[in-house]
Design a protein around this motif. Structure first.
Motif, PDB file in Angstrom:
ATOM      1  N   ASP A  54     -21.338  15.026 -37.216  1.00  0.00           N
ATOM      2  CA  ASP A  54     -20.358  16.050 -37.288  1.00  0.00           C
ATOM      3  C   ASP A  54     -20.599  17.106 -38.144  1.00  0.00           C
ATOM      4  OD1 ASP A  54     -18.451  14.195 -36.103  1.00  0.00           O
ATOM      5  OD2 ASP A  54     -17.286  13.482 -37.702  1.00  0.00           O
ATOM      6  N   HIS A  55     -21.596  16.984 -39.254  1.00  0.00           N
ATOM      7  CA  HIS A  55     -22.232  17.844 -40.162  1.00  0.00           C
ATOM      8  C   HIS A  55     -23.558  18.047 -40.068  1.00  0.00           C
ATOM      9  CE1 HIS A  55     -18.000  16.876 -41.899  1.00  0.00           C
ATOM     10  NE2 HIS A  55     -18.120  18.039 -42.352  1.00  0.00           N
ATOM     11  N   TRP A  56     -24.074  19.260 -40.768  1.00  0.00           N
ATOM     12  CA  TRP A  56     -25.589  19.416 -41.019  1.00  0.00           C
ATOM     13  C   TRP A  56     -25.808  18.916 -42.385  1.00  0.00           C
ATOM     14  CZ3 TRP A  56     -28.088  20.520 -37.223  1.00  0.00           C
ATOM     15  CH2 TRP A  56     -27.802  21.458 -35.993  1.00  0.00           C
ATOM     16  N   ILE A  57     -26.943  17.923 -42.846  1.00  0.00           N
ATOM     17  CA  ILE A  57     -26.779  17.514 -44.157  1.00  0.00           C
ATOM     18  C   ILE A  57     -28.234  18.170 -44.670  1.00  0.00           C
ATOM     19  CG2 ILE A  57     -27.215  15.261 -45.214  1.00  0.00           C
ATOM     20  CD1 ILE A  57     -26.568  13.818 -42.690  1.00  0.00           C
ATOM     21  N   VAL A  58     -27.868  18.731 -45.995  1.00  0.00           N
ATOM     22  CA  VAL A  58     -28.729  19.565 -46.584  1.00  0.00           C
ATOM     23  C   VAL A  58     -29.323  18.876 -47.866  1.00  0.00           C
ATOM     24  CG1 VAL A  58     -29.429  21.979 -47.623  1.00  0.00           C
ATOM     25  CG2 VAL A  58     -27.697  21.618 -45.831  1.00  0.00           C
ATOM     26  N   ASN A  59     -30.674  18.840 -47.833  1.00  0.00           N
ATOM     27  CA  ASN A  59     -31.564  18.303 -49.016  1.00  0.00           C
ATOM     28  C   ASN A  59     -32.512  19.270 -49.590  1.00  0.00           C
ATOM     29  OD1 ASN A  59     -30.402  15.443 -50.036  1.00  0.00           O
ATOM     30  ND2 ASN A  59     -30.566  15.417 -47.847  1.00  0.00           N
ATOM     31  N   GLY A  60     -32.454  19.555 -50.797  1.00  0.00           N
ATOM     32  CA  GLY A  60     -33.675  20.438 -51.042  1.00  0.00           C
ATOM     33  C   GLY A  60     -33.545  21.375 -52.484  1.00  0.00           C
ATOM     34  N   LYS A  96     -40.752  28.406 -36.627  1.00  0.00           N
ATOM     35  CA  LYS A  96     -39.920  28.009 -35.528  1.00  0.00           C
ATOM     36  C   LYS A  96     -38.690  26.862 -35.929  1.00  0.00           C
ATOM     37  CE  LYS A  96     -42.611  29.624 -31.917  1.00  0.00           C
ATOM     38  NZ  LYS A  96     -43.946  29.946 -31.673  1.00  0.00           N
ATOM     39  N   GLY A  97     -38.883  26.036 -37.124  1.00  0.00           N
ATOM     40  CA  GLY A  97     -38.024  25.091 -37.325  1.00  0.00           C
ATOM     41  C   GLY A  97     -36.895  25.645 -38.449  1.00  0.00           C
ATOM     42  N   ILE A  98     -36.907  26.954 -38.904  1.00  0.00           N
ATOM     43  CA  ILE A  98     -36.335  27.451 -39.977  1.00  0.00           C
ATOM     44  C   ILE A  98     -34.980  27.678 -39.374  1.00  0.00           C
ATOM     45  CG2 ILE A  98     -36.106  29.060 -41.782  1.00  0.00           C
ATOM     46  CD1 ILE A  98     -39.046  28.645 -42.208  1.00  0.00           C
ATOM     47  N   SER A  99     -34.002  27.177 -40.202  1.00  0.00           N
ATOM     48  CA  SER A  99     -32.421  27.440 -39.649  1.00  0.00           C
ATOM     49  C   SER A  99     -31.788  28.084 -40.777  1.00  0.00           C
ATOM     50  CB  SER A  99     -31.905  25.893 -39.171  1.00  0.00           C
ATOM     51  OG  SER A  99     -32.704  25.535 -38.151  1.00  0.00           O
ATOM     52  N   ALA A 100     -30.438  28.754 -40.450  1.00  0.00           N
ATOM     53  CA  ALA A 100     -29.892  29.271 -41.445  1.00  0.00           C
ATOM     54  C   ALA A 100     -28.469  28.862 -41.588  1.00  0.00           C
ATOM     55  CB  ALA A 100     -29.735  30.666 -41.364  1.00  0.00           C
ATOM     56  N   LEU A 101     -27.982  28.466 -42.727  1.00  0.00           N
ATOM     57  CA  LEU A 101     -26.602  27.849 -42.904  1.00  0.00           C
ATOM     58  C   LEU A 101     -25.860  28.940 -43.818  1.00  0.00           C
ATOM     59  CD1 LEU A 101     -27.130  23.957 -43.059  1.00  0.00           C
ATOM     60  CD2 LEU A 101     -26.056  25.252 -41.187  1.00  0.00           C
ATOM     61  N   VAL A 102     -24.446  28.970 -43.563  1.00  0.00           N
ATOM     62  CA  VAL A 102     -23.676  29.442 -44.650  1.00  0.00           C
ATOM     63  C   VAL A 102     -22.997  28.159 -45.372  1.00  0.00           C
ATOM     64  CG1 VAL A 102     -21.466  31.011 -45.347  1.00  0.00           C
ATOM     65  CG2 VAL A 102     -23.280  31.545 -43.231  1.00  0.00           C
ATOM     66  N   ILE A 103     -23.152  28.332 -46.836  1.00  0.00           N
ATOM     67  CA  ILE A 103     -22.590  27.266 -47.634  1.00  0.00           C
ATOM     68  C   ILE A 103     -21.413  27.821 -48.405  1.00  0.00           C
ATOM     69  CG2 ILE A 103     -22.877  25.033 -49.028  1.00  0.00           C
ATOM     70  CD1 ILE A 103     -25.600  24.984 -47.663  1.00  0.00           C
ATOM     71  N   GLU A 104     -20.256  27.329 -48.500  1.00  0.00           N
ATOM     72  CA  GLU A 104     -19.175  27.724 -49.606  1.00  0.00           C
ATOM     73  C   GLU A 104     -19.236  27.040 -50.756  1.00  0.00           C
ATOM     74  OE1 GLU A 104     -15.484  29.240 -47.323  1.00  0.00           O
ATOM     75  OE2 GLU A 104     -16.283  27.792 -45.882  1.00  0.00           O
ATOM     76  N   LYS A 105     -18.895  27.884 -51.626  1.00  0.00           N
ATOM     77  CA  LYS A 105     -18.722  27.323 -53.265  1.00  0.00           C
ATOM     78  C   LYS A 105     -17.907  25.953 -53.396  1.00  0.00           C
ATOM     79  CE  LYS A 105     -17.065  28.912 -57.658  1.00  0.00           C
ATOM     80  NZ  LYS A 105     -16.367  30.200 -58.355  1.00  0.00           N
ATOM     81  N   GLY A 106     -18.089  25.134 -53.989  1.00  0.00           N
ATOM     82  CA  GLY A 106     -17.289  24.030 -54.090  1.00  0.00           C
ATOM     83  C   GLY A 106     -17.661  22.823 -53.344  1.00  0.00           C
ATOM     84  N   THR A 107     -18.700  23.100 -52.270  1.00  0.00           N
ATOM     85  CA  THR A 107     -19.218  22.113 -51.322  1.00  0.00           C
ATOM     86  C   THR A 107     -19.722  20.927 -52.285  1.00  0.00           C
ATOM     87  OG1 THR A 107     -19.309  23.726 -49.864  1.00  0.00           O
ATOM     88  CG2 THR A 107     -20.406  21.676 -49.145  1.00  0.00           C
ATOM     89  N   ALA A 108     -19.412  19.757 -52.043  1.00  0.00           N
ATOM     90  CA  ALA A 108     -19.990  18.419 -53.005  1.00  0.00           C
ATOM     91  C   ALA A 108     -21.598  18.544 -52.696  1.00  0.00           C
ATOM     92  CB  ALA A 108     -19.214  17.220 -52.470  1.00  0.00           C
ATOM     93  N   GLY A 109     -22.147  18.304 -53.845  1.00  0.00           N
ATOM     94  CA  GLY A 109     -23.756  18.118 -53.503  1.00  0.00           C
ATOM     95  C   GLY A 109     -24.508  19.322 -54.015  1.00  0.00           C
ATOM     96  N   ILE A 110     -23.595  20.408 -54.336  1.00  0.00           N
ATOM     97  CA  ILE A 110     -24.435  21.479 -55.019  1.00  0.00           C
ATOM     98  C   ILE A 110     -24.620  21.386 -56.393  1.00  0.00           C
ATOM     99  CG2 ILE A 110     -24.640  24.004 -54.952  1.00  0.00           C
ATOM    100  CD1 ILE A 110     -22.925  24.122 -52.362  1.00  0.00           C
ATOM    101  N   LYS A 147     -20.761  22.103 -39.054  1.00  0.00           N
ATOM    102  CA  LYS A 147     -21.464  22.350 -37.723  1.00  0.00           C
ATOM    103  C   LYS A 147     -21.484  23.972 -37.307  1.00  0.00           C
ATOM    104  CE  LYS A 147     -24.232  19.235 -36.296  1.00  0.00           C
ATOM    105  NZ  LYS A 147     -24.421  18.115 -35.202  1.00  0.00           N
ATOM    106  N   GLU A 148     -20.200  24.555 -37.526  1.00  0.00           N
ATOM    107  CA  GLU A 148     -20.095  25.630 -37.128  1.00  0.00           C
ATOM    108  C   GLU A 148     -20.581  26.876 -38.090  1.00  0.00           C
ATOM    109  OE1 GLU A 148     -17.423  23.499 -37.671  1.00  0.00           O
ATOM    110  OE2 GLU A 148     -16.110  24.296 -38.776  1.00  0.00           O
ATOM    111  N   ASN A 149     -21.124  26.423 -39.303  1.00  0.00           N
ATOM    112  CA  ASN A 149     -21.603  27.122 -40.339  1.00  0.00           C
ATOM    113  C   ASN A 149     -23.087  27.842 -40.201  1.00  0.00           C
ATOM    114  OD1 ASN A 149     -19.111  26.774 -41.338  1.00  0.00           O
ATOM    115  ND2 ASN A 149     -19.764  26.743 -43.621  1.00  0.00           N
ATOM    116  N   MET A 150     -23.644  27.102 -38.943  1.00  0.00           N
ATOM    117  CA  MET A 150     -25.186  27.610 -38.452  1.00  0.00           C
ATOM    118  C   MET A 150     -24.949  29.017 -38.054  1.00  0.00           C
ATOM    119  SD  MET A 150     -28.279  25.710 -36.964  1.00  0.00           S
ATOM    120  CE  MET A 150     -28.778  24.694 -38.235  1.00  0.00           C
ATOM    121  N   LEU A 151     -25.951  29.914 -38.719  1.00  0.00           N
ATOM    122  CA  LEU A 151     -26.336  31.178 -38.076  1.00  0.00           C
ATOM    123  C   LEU A 151     -26.937  30.972 -36.962  1.00  0.00           C
ATOM    124  CD1 LEU A 151     -26.544  33.384 -41.419  1.00  0.00           C
ATOM    125  CD2 LEU A 151     -24.304  33.093 -40.037  1.00  0.00           C
ATOM    126  N   GLY A 152     -26.462  31.430 -35.624  1.00  0.00           N
ATOM    127  CA  GLY A 152     -27.442  31.246 -34.471  1.00  0.00           C
ATOM    128  C   GLY A 152     -27.338  29.735 -34.298  1.00  0.00           C
TER     129      GLY A 152
END
Ligand code: CAA
Length: 379
Positions: A146-152, A179-193, A221-226
């Protein structure tokens, strides 16, 4: 065929931005530098005048400024204070990926709120172990159904402590390199930041710089650019747009250094005459003024190419490298002309020298710009 004049609207934009720089920024610049505090009231006032987020298109509530217009604004605001201007430019840097790579829906959702009230954004590319080698970033973006999971972890992130929105780059597979690099928009308050403590810096002290750690952050999922893998091209195109802006800020800082040095050289008496009467000082002022003028021309050409819809990669890097190296030299010479007073915090030029150094480093060092230029020349 060539016209170096600003049109009437551009002259008005320049006047308005310079008035803001002189009345609102310069009087507070030393104070906020010493406090190392973000001047939110001043930044909000700049936003209310339409001087912030100049990259947002009119369809999404933006002011409709051309790229040249935004260079004029950036030069003026940097003349006022490099640190405050960094906070302002960092918004454009973070929003440009959405302008460049976002869908209509994403643009409406993420850009429009920035035109309705003063909001802050942060561009998250650099990591503790990857600055110049951006394609080697280690932050992972995994498909979690359902989601992208970001770690780093991200490092040297301007505006991080105040950001309402982050544009984040990560890899879906490090083996794929860029070629693997992808861009996401993440809003303030998202858990884990997790936002780090403010970095203690040499210059641009009133801008906010921190690390940002992402621990199992779930992003819609809809927050990925392209699509997955589109992030690299989006990042490179963003930098093509933002580097002329950084170069314009160098022109503003260099012009300010030159103006202070010129005035001081007319007032300071040594050997029974103003130091401006000595040829050693005249030669320095002549070189400083030439560097400012040449930098400005590169900025305008690199921005003009964008407005024409043409590739500006080479010119953007030329403008960034030349203008930032020139600013460093001009600010150093301004300190030299002030002599002992130049080294004192009681006078404004030591801050300009400290601020100049960062312009040679962020958004691609002067050495990285030369790599880009050489690649373009050798194509
Ligand atoms: N536009 C479109 N495509 C581009 C491009 C551009 N401007 N530049 C490169 N590409 C493409 C290349 O054509 C190539 O495409 P193919 O896959 O088809 O071959 C691909 O991208 C890879 O290019 P390179 O081989 O040139 O990549 P590289 O790994 O050698 O690195 C680099 C290129 C220019 C050095 C890049 O890593 C870079 O710009 N590094 C500096 C990073 C930077 O500026 N970071 C600043 C962070 S922001 C900041 O400072 C923020 C702040 O808060 C103040």
């Amino acid at each position: 065929m060539l016209n170096f004049d600003l049109n009437i609207e551009q002259k008005e934009i320049n006047e308005m931005a310079m008035k803001f720089a002189r009345q609102e920024m310069i009087p507070k610049s030393a104070e906020f530098d010493q406090k190392a505090e973000m001047p939110l009231e001043i930044l909000e006032k700049a936003w209310s005048l339409g001087l912030v987020n100049t990259c947002i298109p009119t369809e999404f509530g933006g002011t409709g400024f051309t790229t040249i217009d935004s260079m004029i604004i950036t030069e003026a605001l940097a003349y006022g204070c490099l640190g405050m201007n960094t906070a302002i430019m960092a918004n454009d840097l973070a929003l440009l990926p959405i302008v460049i790579g976002g869908s209509e829906e994403q643009k409406k959702k993420f850009l429009t709120p920035f035109t309705e009230s003063y909001k802050i954004a942060a561009f998250c590319l650099t990591e503790p172990g990857n600055g110049s080698d951006a394609a080697g970033i280690k932050t992972t973006i995994k498909d979690g159904g359902d989601h992208w999971i970001v770690n780093g972890q991200k490092m040297w992130i301007t505006n991080a402590g105040y950001a309402d929105l982050f544009t984040l780059y990560g890899t879906i597979d490090p083996e794929l390199k860029h070629k693997g690099i992808s861009a996401l928009v993440i809003e303030k308050g998202t858990a884990g930041i997790e936002i780090g403590a403010p970095e203690k810096k040499m210059g641009h002290c009133c801008s906010d710089t921190r690390s940002v750690t992402f621990k199992n952050v779930l992003v819609p999922k809809e927050n990925m650019l392209g699509s997955p893998g589109d992030g690299w091209k989006i990042a490179m195109k963003t930098l093509d747009h933002s580097r002329p802006m950084v170069a314009a800020s160098a022109v503003g800082g260099a012009q300010c250094s030159l103006d202070y040095a010129t005035e001081y050289s007319k007032e300071r008496i040594q050997f029974n005459k103003p130091i401006a009467g000595h040829q050693a000082i005249q030669f320095m002022l002549a070189d400083m003024a030439t560097k400012v003028e040449a930098s400005r021309l590169l900025v305008f050409k690199s921005a003009w190419l964008i407005d024409q819809g043409l590739s500006n990669t080479k010119l953007a890097s030329m403008a960034k490298a030349f203008a930032s190296d020139s600013f460093m030299q001009v600010a150093t010479d301004a300190v030299q002309i002030y002599g002992g007073y130049g080294y004192s915090k009681e006078y404004p030029v030591e801050k300009l020298m400290r601020d100049a150094k960062l312009i040679q480093i962020y958004e691609g060092t002067s050495q990285i710009q030369r790599l880009v230029i050489a690649k373009e020349v050798l194509k």
